[in-house]
Design an enzyme around this catalytic site. Sequence first.
Site, PDB file in Angstrom:
ATOM      1  N   TYR A  33       0.822  -1.197   0.105  1.00 30.75           N
ATOM      2  CA  TYR A  33       0.109   0.046  -0.152  1.00 30.75           C
ATOM      3  C   TYR A  33       1.025   1.210  -0.011  1.00 30.75           C
ATOM      4  O   TYR A  33       2.096   1.140   0.424  1.00 30.75           O
ATOM      5  CB  TYR A  33      -1.123   0.072   1.262  1.00 30.75           C
ATOM      6  N   GLU A 179      11.720   2.580  14.531  1.00 31.33           N
ATOM      7  CA  GLU A 179      10.748   3.781  14.128  1.00 31.33           C
ATOM      8  C   GLU A 179       9.264   3.580  14.755  1.00 31.33           C
ATOM      9  O   GLU A 179       9.601   3.024  15.711  1.00 31.33           O
ATOM     10  CB  GLU A 179      10.724   3.427  12.440  1.00 31.33           C
TER      11      GLU A 179
END
Length: 282
Positions: A33, A179
């Site tokens: 995506y 992250e």
Amino acid sequence: MSRIVYVNGEYLAEEDAKISVFDRGFLFADAVYEVSAVLKGKLVDNDAHLKRLARSLGELKMTPPATGEEIEAIQMELIRHNSIDEGVIYLQATRGAADRDFAFPKNSIPSLVMFTQKKSLSQNPAADVGITVITVPDIRWKRRDIKTVGLLPASMAKQAALDAGANDAWFVEDGFVNEGSSNNAFIVTHDGKIVTRHLGTEILHGITRKSVMELAKRENLEIEERPFTPEEAAEAREAFSTSASAFVMPVVKIDGHVLGNGVPGPVSEKMRKLYVEMAMKG
Ligand SMILES: Cc1ncc(COP(=O)(O)O)c(C=O)c1O
């Protein structure tokens, strides 16, 4: 009026949009995506998003559902249909529908789904006060550089943060921050250096991360791409995260440690301002 979405060649009211129960995106998370921001009706950093999409598809040996130009034309059509001034466009490409089998199907036709979400991006109250984060173990798979829809660990991390009274979670592995749940993580050291983890398979190569780093370099700010620990982050002068849907988001608390004065720091604010200005120009 209901939202118009795109599914495999058709623009449909969202309640009429359908995808097969045999779609491999649904059965195996066999799908990639992208999320692109829209500001003033224009796509932000979209070429880079489409380039990363092509890379994700290539890494998974997936047939592209359309060319970059075709995808951008559909994105623009959705912006128009849904009168999006500010928001995001989500796109998902899957390996298509086939009888359930782990092996990749030989002749499946890839699926392409896209939809818009209206969202205030340039003005975001959270960015004015900053967000709080907790750190959580990184339980994701090892190819985080591929933007797949296998997002359950990210969803669990975000929920763990909310349950702990925080806004977001940063993933930690082998003692270092990788992250955020859906963003890249940055800290600013006491001598003013911007630090973020170097690229590799451990993190998504954020498009906003790259643009923000380029803007920082233009401002002669020093950047270090290296691992940092949650302890270094908690002691940092400032912190922020970057993503297409939140741009630059100041972080004011990490694992209960207040950073600086507990308000967004000057480097974070500057980077947010510069990024929004750049994005507004289109
Ligand atoms: C795990 C992860 N890291 C980083 C990012 C930020 O990437 P980008 O700036 O391309 O939106 C995202 C965005 O969804 C993400 O899910």
